[in-house]
Design a protein around this motif. Structure first.
Motif, mmCIF file in Angstrom:
data_model
loop_
_atom_site.group_PDB
_atom_site.id
_atom_site.type_symbol
_atom_site.label_atom_id
_atom_site.label_comp_id
_atom_site.label_asym_id
_atom_site.label_seq_id
_atom_site.Cartn_x
_atom_site.Cartn_y
_atom_site.Cartn_z
ATOM 1 N N ARG A 55 0.837 -1.219 0.000
ATOM 2 C CA ARG A 55 0.000 0.000 0.000
ATOM 3 C C ARG A 55 0.863 1.256 0.000
ATOM 4 N NH1 ARG A 55 -1.465 3.739 3.595
ATOM 5 N NH2 ARG A 55 -0.106 2.767 5.138
ATOM 6 N N GLN A 59 1.600 3.684 -3.250
ATOM 7 C CA GLN A 59 1.125 5.079 -3.205
ATOM 8 C C GLN A 59 2.289 6.036 -3.443
ATOM 9 O OE1 GLN A 59 -0.954 5.797 0.512
ATOM 10 N NE2 GLN A 59 -2.619 4.415 -0.003
ATOM 11 N N LYS A 125 -4.330 5.420 -3.838
ATOM 12 C CA LYS A 125 -4.109 6.849 -3.573
ATOM 13 C C LYS A 125 -2.738 7.293 -4.074
ATOM 14 C CE LYS A 125 -6.968 7.628 0.452
ATOM 15 N NZ LYS A 125 -7.651 6.341 0.521
ATOM 16 N N ASN A 128 -1.671 13.940 -1.809
ATOM 17 C CA ASN A 128 -2.660 15.018 -1.918
ATOM 18 C C ASN A 128 -2.145 16.189 -2.741
ATOM 19 O OD1 ASN A 128 -0.779 15.732 0.362
ATOM 20 N ND2 ASN A 128 -2.042 17.562 0.407
ATOM 21 N N ASN A 154 10.763 12.948 4.974
ATOM 22 C CA ASN A 154 10.095 11.652 5.158
ATOM 23 C C ASN A 154 10.994 10.497 4.700
ATOM 24 O OD1 ASN A 154 8.673 9.498 3.501
ATOM 25 N ND2 ASN A 154 6.924 10.200 4.703
ATOM 26 N N PHE A 216 0.539 17.402 3.465
ATOM 27 C CA PHE A 216 1.436 16.467 2.776
ATOM 28 C C PHE A 216 1.990 15.380 3.707
ATOM 29 C CE2 PHE A 216 5.891 15.580 1.468
ATOM 30 C CZ PHE A 216 5.710 15.147 0.169
ATOM 31 N N SER A 224 -4.090 9.324 12.654
ATOM 32 C CA SER A 224 -3.475 8.481 11.616
ATOM 33 C C SER A 224 -3.846 7.009 11.834
ATOM 34 C CB SER A 224 -1.946 8.659 11.676
ATOM 35 O OG SER A 224 -1.302 7.588 11.040
ATOM 36 N N THR A 225 -4.217 6.345 10.751
ATOM 37 C CA THR A 225 -4.670 4.950 10.867
ATOM 38 C C THR A 225 -3.515 3.960 10.978
ATOM 39 O OG1 THR A 225 -6.175 5.685 9.118
ATOM 40 C CG2 THR A 225 -6.389 3.410 9.834
ATOM 41 N N HIS A 226 -2.470 4.207 10.186
ATOM 42 C CA HIS A 226 -1.462 3.153 10.002
ATOM 43 C C HIS A 226 -0.170 3.366 10.780
ATOM 44 C CE1 HIS A 226 -4.060 1.761 6.787
ATOM 45 N NE2 HIS A 226 -3.991 2.936 6.201
ATOM 46 N N LYS A 236 7.805 2.985 8.964
ATOM 47 C CA LYS A 236 7.871 4.436 9.170
ATOM 48 C C LYS A 236 8.821 4.679 10.332
ATOM 49 C CE LYS A 236 3.953 7.080 9.031
ATOM 50 N NZ LYS A 236 2.487 7.361 9.007
ATOM 51 N N ASN A 240 3.934 11.049 11.301
ATOM 52 C CA ASN A 240 3.522 12.180 10.458
ATOM 53 C C ASN A 240 3.829 13.513 11.157
ATOM 54 O OD1 ASN A 240 2.490 9.999 9.120
ATOM 55 N ND2 ASN A 240 0.339 10.611 9.232
#
Ligand code: FAQ
Length: 332
Positions: A55, A59, A125, A128, A154, A216, A224-226, A236, A240
């Motif tokens: 995923r 993305q 996705k 954005n 990032n 961004f 945040s979900t993940h 990660k 974020n």
């Protein structure tokens, strides 16, 4: 509909995927990650790790090819030959990054054709920020400097992560992005220290791009979900909010140094905590944009679809077998 509809909703599938795993293998896998070892494609990995990596890397790859579009439209209009050359090279690099990332995602078992299909049908996705228009040359300069800067924050963190092929792709991407950043900074300095009209054009670009830039880095850690599972498995390496803070810390002073202002009256560094304070980004707008309803989503996907259709004959020709598999010399 673009997106897949799972944003901010706890995914029961994720829990189910983990529940089925062999606890011994899972413990060994987590111990390897804790020791800082890299996981390679043939190693055992939980289904959820594979799913999350596909995923995220997919993305990321989509973001690179779609990200080449808002700047790509400025190649013919870039001011002067040197800027045209540099921008052309940058756009080529971004597409090359997508190739590296699709390659990394393929090692996890999803085909490139399927990933492209999921992009152009709106199932996957991408970032954005590439759904906003580049009205002026200064918009393109903002992307080259500050969007690249955000991407580097990032990616430098995640290059130290746990999945070997993704980390190796990120190492190379970061090296190239650092040239983009220098090019973009040079372009912004030129405008910000130029004529009043150039300064105004640059300021207007900052005003337009600031909100998408804050989005961004992804939703705040609270929503945040993940992040939880991805940080646990060292995919990660920064959350974020940590990336957003690092970006603000490194680049707000540089933006102010150029005499440009930032359109957030609450933006300031809290000297006690060392944290930047800012107006809470509009997460409703973020959700709309990442789910297909931003100013340019339809246009961006239409361009990709057309590129796929126009390139179909090349793929067919490459895949076609000649009689007896013998090489046939071209006619001309
Ligand atoms: N845009 O739970 P989280 C570049 C989605 S490369 C769109 O926090 P996660 C180079 C997220 O997918 C830029 N969607 O998600 C360049 C999830 O949706 P899902 C791209 C976003 O994965 C420069 C939902 O929201 N970089 O710019 C965004 O833990 C100049 C919940 O969010 C990468 O892809 C967003 N901004 O953290 C090119 C780096 N944020 O899948 C051309 C790798 C979140 O459940 C010109 N990716 N969502 O439906 C990452 O580090 C992470 O995936 C995050 C999001 C940090 C982007």
């Amino acid at each position: 509909m673009y997106g897949g509809g799972q944003v901010f909703e706890p995914s029961s599938t994720n829990n189910e995927l983990l529940k089925d795993e062999d606890p011994k293998k899972l413990a060994e896998f987590e111990a390897r990650i804790a020791r800082g070892e890299k996981i390679e494609p043939k190693d055992w990995m939980p289904k959820l790790y594979r799913k999350q990596l596909i995923r995220m890397i997919e993305q990321h790859a989509h973001s690179e090819i779609i990200g080449s579009l808002p700047e790509g439209t400025w190649i013919t209009r870039a001011p002067g030959f040197k800027r045209k050359l540099a921008l052309m090279a940058k756009v080529q690099d971004e597409v090359g990054h997508a190739q590296l990332l699709y390659g990394a995602a393929e090692t996890l078992g999803k085909s490139r054709e399927q990933m492209i299909e999921d992009l152009i049908t709106g199932k996957s996705k991408y970032s954005n920020i590439f759904n906003y228009p580049t009205f002026t040359w200064a918009d393109s300069c903002f992307i080259s400097w500050l969007v690249d800067a955000g991407a580097i924050v990032n990616q430098l963190a995640n290059a130290r992560g746990s999945y070997g092929p993704y980390c190796r792709a990120l190492d190379r991407i970061c090296a190239e992005e650092s040239f983009h950043l220098k090019y973009g900074h040079h372009c912004v300095i030129h405008l910000a220290t130029g004529t009043p009209k150039q300064r105004q054009m640059m300021q207007e670009a900052v005003n337009r791009w600031w909100a998408p830039m804050m989005h961004f880095f992804g939703p705040s850690d609270k929503i945040s979900t993940h992040t939880e599972i991805l940080t646990k498995w060292k995919v990660k390496m920064a959350t974020n909010d940590e990336c957003r803070q690092q970006f603000l810390d490194m680049y707000v002073p540089k933006i102010w140094e150029l005499g440009l202002t930032i359109p957030d009256e609450n933006l300031k560094k809290n000297e006690e905590t060392g944290e930047w304070e800012f107006t809470e980004p509009d997460w409703e707008e973020f959700k709309r944009v990442i789910n297909g309803d931003g100013p340019c989503n339809k246009e961006r996907l239409a361009v990709r679809r057309t590129a796929e259709e126009r390139g179909a004959w090349v793929r067919r020709a490459l895949a076609a077998k000649t009689k007896g598999d013998k090489y046939v010399a071209p006619m001309a």
